[in-house]
Design a protein around this motif. Structure first.
Motif, PDB file in Angstrom:
ATOM      1  N   LYS A 202     -98.536 -71.300  35.655  1.00 26.62           N
ATOM      2  CA  LYS A 202    -100.438 -71.407  35.502  1.00 26.62           C
ATOM      3  C   LYS A 202    -101.288 -70.368  35.962  1.00 26.62           C
ATOM      4  N   LEU A 203    -100.621 -69.105  36.657  1.00 25.22           N
ATOM      5  CA  LEU A 203    -100.599 -67.548  36.165  1.00 25.22           C
ATOM      6  C   LEU A 203    -100.201 -67.413  34.738  1.00 25.22           C
ATOM      7  N   ALA A 204     -99.376 -68.017  34.577  1.00 26.40           N
ATOM      8  CA  ALA A 204     -98.431 -67.955  32.774  1.00 26.40           C
ATOM      9  C   ALA A 204     -99.420 -68.078  31.513  1.00 26.40           C
ATOM     10  N   GLN A 205     -99.439 -69.214  32.029  1.00 21.01           N
ATOM     11  CA  GLN A 205    -100.890 -70.692  30.995  1.00 21.01           C
ATOM     12  C   GLN A 205    -102.601 -69.727  31.060  1.00 21.01           C
ATOM     13  N   ARG A 206    -102.171 -69.060  32.022  1.00 20.04           N
ATOM     14  CA  ARG A 206    -104.265 -68.782  32.132  1.00 20.04           C
ATOM     15  C   ARG A 206    -103.842 -67.096  31.568  1.00 20.04           C
ATOM     16  N   ILE A 207    -102.664 -66.252  31.643  1.00 27.85           N
ATOM     17  CA  ILE A 207    -102.604 -64.831  30.636  1.00 27.85           C
ATOM     18  C   ILE A 207    -102.560 -65.056  29.368  1.00 27.85           C
ATOM     19  N   ALA A 208    -101.589 -66.173  28.579  1.00 23.88           N
ATOM     20  CA  ALA A 208    -101.352 -66.844  27.265  1.00 23.88           C
ATOM     21  C   ALA A 208    -102.848 -67.403  26.221  1.00 23.88           C
ATOM     22  N   LEU A 209    -104.265 -67.699  27.677  1.00 24.04           N
ATOM     23  CA  LEU A 209    -105.418 -68.322  27.158  1.00 24.04           C
ATOM     24  C   LEU A 209    -105.510 -67.112  26.374  1.00 24.04           C
ATOM     25  N   GLN A 210    -105.392 -65.708  26.531  1.00 25.16           N
ATOM     26  CA  GLN A 210    -106.221 -64.239  26.037  1.00 25.16           C
ATOM     27  C   GLN A 210    -105.857 -64.098  24.486  1.00 25.16           C
ATOM     28  N   GLU A 211    -106.567 -63.340  23.943  1.00 25.27           N
ATOM     29  CA  GLU A 211    -106.299 -63.217  21.936  1.00 25.27           C
ATOM     30  C   GLU A 211    -104.937 -61.561  22.642  1.00 25.27           C
ATOM     31  N   PRO A 212    -103.393 -62.170  21.249  1.00 26.13           N
ATOM     32  CA  PRO A 212    -102.370 -61.723  21.833  1.00 26.13           C
ATOM     33  C   PRO A 212    -102.937 -60.230  21.503  1.00 26.13           C
ATOM     34  N   PHE A 213    -103.277 -59.483  20.606  1.00 28.85           N
ATOM     35  CA  PHE A 213    -103.444 -58.728  20.703  1.00 28.85           C
ATOM     36  C   PHE A 213    -103.739 -57.703  21.225  1.00 28.85           C
ATOM     37  N   ALA A 214    -104.977 -58.381  22.410  1.00 30.88           N
ATOM     38  CA  ALA A 214    -105.940 -57.835  23.246  1.00 30.88           C
ATOM     39  C   ALA A 214    -104.732 -57.303  24.792  1.00 30.88           C
ATOM     40  N   LEU A 215    -103.833 -58.099  24.912  1.00 28.28           N
ATOM     41  CA  LEU A 215    -103.093 -58.071  26.148  1.00 28.28           C
ATOM     42  C   LEU A 215    -101.806 -57.065  25.587  1.00 28.28           C
ATOM     43  N   ARG A 216    -101.682 -56.967  24.153  1.00 24.92           N
ATOM     44  CA  ARG A 216    -100.674 -55.696  23.878  1.00 24.92           C
ATOM     45  C   ARG A 216    -100.990 -54.170  24.618  1.00 24.92           C
ATOM     46  N   ILE A 217    -102.498 -54.500  24.138  1.00 28.02           N
ATOM     47  CA  ILE A 217    -102.791 -53.156  23.326  1.00 28.02           C
ATOM     48  C   ILE A 217    -103.949 -52.972  25.081  1.00 28.02           C
ATOM     49  N   SER A 218    -103.445 -54.133  25.684  1.00 28.36           N
ATOM     50  CA  SER A 218    -104.483 -53.471  27.249  1.00 28.36           C
ATOM     51  C   SER A 218    -102.986 -53.455  28.121  1.00 28.36           C
ATOM     52  N   LYS A 219    -101.953 -54.251  27.699  1.00 24.70           N
ATOM     53  CA  LYS A 219    -100.615 -53.339  28.549  1.00 24.70           C
ATOM     54  C   LYS A 219    -100.233 -52.106  28.144  1.00 24.70           C
ATOM     55  N   PHE A 220     -99.669 -51.861  26.941  1.00 28.74           N
ATOM     56  CA  PHE A 220     -99.720 -50.719  26.428  1.00 28.74           C
ATOM     57  C   PHE A 220    -100.085 -49.434  26.825  1.00 28.74           C
ATOM     58  N   SER A 221    -102.271 -49.733  27.288  1.00 27.21           N
ATOM     59  CA  SER A 221    -102.885 -49.141  27.635  1.00 27.21           C
ATOM     60  C   SER A 221    -102.769 -48.305  29.131  1.00 27.21           C
ATOM     61  N   VAL A 222    -102.127 -49.480  29.622  1.00 27.72           N
ATOM     62  CA  VAL A 222    -101.825 -49.164  31.344  1.00 27.72           C
ATOM     63  C   VAL A 222    -100.489 -48.300  31.252  1.00 27.72           C
TER      64      VAL A 222
END
Length: 280
Positions: A202-222
């Motif tokens: 359920k958590l994974a599917q919720r995260i997967a709703l977000q835009e992939p590039f935004a997730l990528r740069i968010s992870k990189f930034s943190v």
């Protein structure tokens, strides 16, 4: 490709990689680590995958490094490890530092789904993930000090729970239960064992709703923030300390073997008396 030690399942944009060695509590053989690295790097290039769940089959997430299962021993015979301290150093660095940093920097969100034991090498794998969901029976531990070393090769525990609490759990080797792990910040959520699969998905599917590039740069930034605080250099330095402990433990074990040999000889002398002396 098919894997001997992994199960791969997809649910839309979520890929679940399950370590499938329940007969040895998902101990991490060299072959298993190689397969996991291949599966994860393949997922990095697969645009259909937005989130990866990392799980362990059976009752336990992982009992740590494989110290001698039939698979590991057969693999060592087929592909012998390089001998001596240099061989041990190179093997440990590739399997437990280089691999783990690559998994930590994987460009998509990862979630460790942890139940039962999460020990040493299991702790390395779980903390390489971005998030950790744990069942109520999950138990975490780094027992390296009990074995004569400082900590596991990827010494992330101080960054996960704070340096003072990390010292406590390293010095004692005691278990961190699931609720204490959540309180300390080691895990994100604790759920009933029977709900772990569903809640993680359920958590994974919720995260997967977000835009992939935004997730990528968010992870990189943190991750970059953490690195600027000294994480990457600290992890590399801690690995060097662990590598030094290998030489110490070998020397200690050799001395213990010698002492045990002397003790056996003395016991034999006491048993056979002068006849034993004449036989030496």
């Amino acid at each position: 490709m098919s894997y001997e030690n992994l199960l791969l399942d997809s649910d839309g944009p979520v890929l679940k990689i399950t370590v499938n060695r329940p007969e040895v509590r998902n101990a991490q053989s060299r072959l298993m680590l190689e397969e996991f690295d291949d599966a994860l790097m393949s997922a990095a290039d697969d645009d259909s995958v937005r989130v990866v769940i990392v799980a362990g089959a059976g009752d336990h997430f992982s009992s740590g490094h494989d110290l001698g299962s039939p698979q590991e021993l057969a693999d060592r015979e087929k592909r012998p490890y390089a001998p001596g301290i240099p061989g041990s150093y190179d093997r440990s660095r590739k399997q437990n530092l280089d691999n783990t940093l690559r998994w930590r920097d994987f460009p998509k969100p990862t979630i460790a789904q942890v139940q039962g034991y999460c020990i040493m090498g299991g702790l390395i794998l779980a903390t390489a993930c971005d998030l950790i969901l744990a069942s109520e029976d999950a138990r975490f531990s780094d027992r390296t000090v009990r074995w004569g070393g400082p900590h596991v090769q990827f010494a992330s525990l101080p960054w996960e729970i704070g340096f003072r609490k990390a010292k406590e759990y390293l010095f004692t080797g005691d278990w961190i239960d699931a609720h204490e792990a959540e309180r300390l910040g080691l895990v994100n959520r604790v759920v009933p064992r029977e709900s772990l699969d569903d809640e993680t998905m359920k958590l994974a599917q919720r995260i997967a709703l977000q835009e992939p590039f935004a997730l990528r740069i968010s992870k990189f930034s943190v991750n970059q923030m953490q690195d600027e605080m000294g994480f990457r250099s600290g992890i590399a330095s801690a690995f060097q300390t662990h590598a030094l402990s290998i030489a110490y433990r070998r020397e200690r074990d050799a001395e213990q073997d010698a002492e045990q040999g002397i003790a056996r000889a003395r016991a034999r002398d006491q048993r056979f008396g002068d006849f034993g002396d004449r036989q030496r």
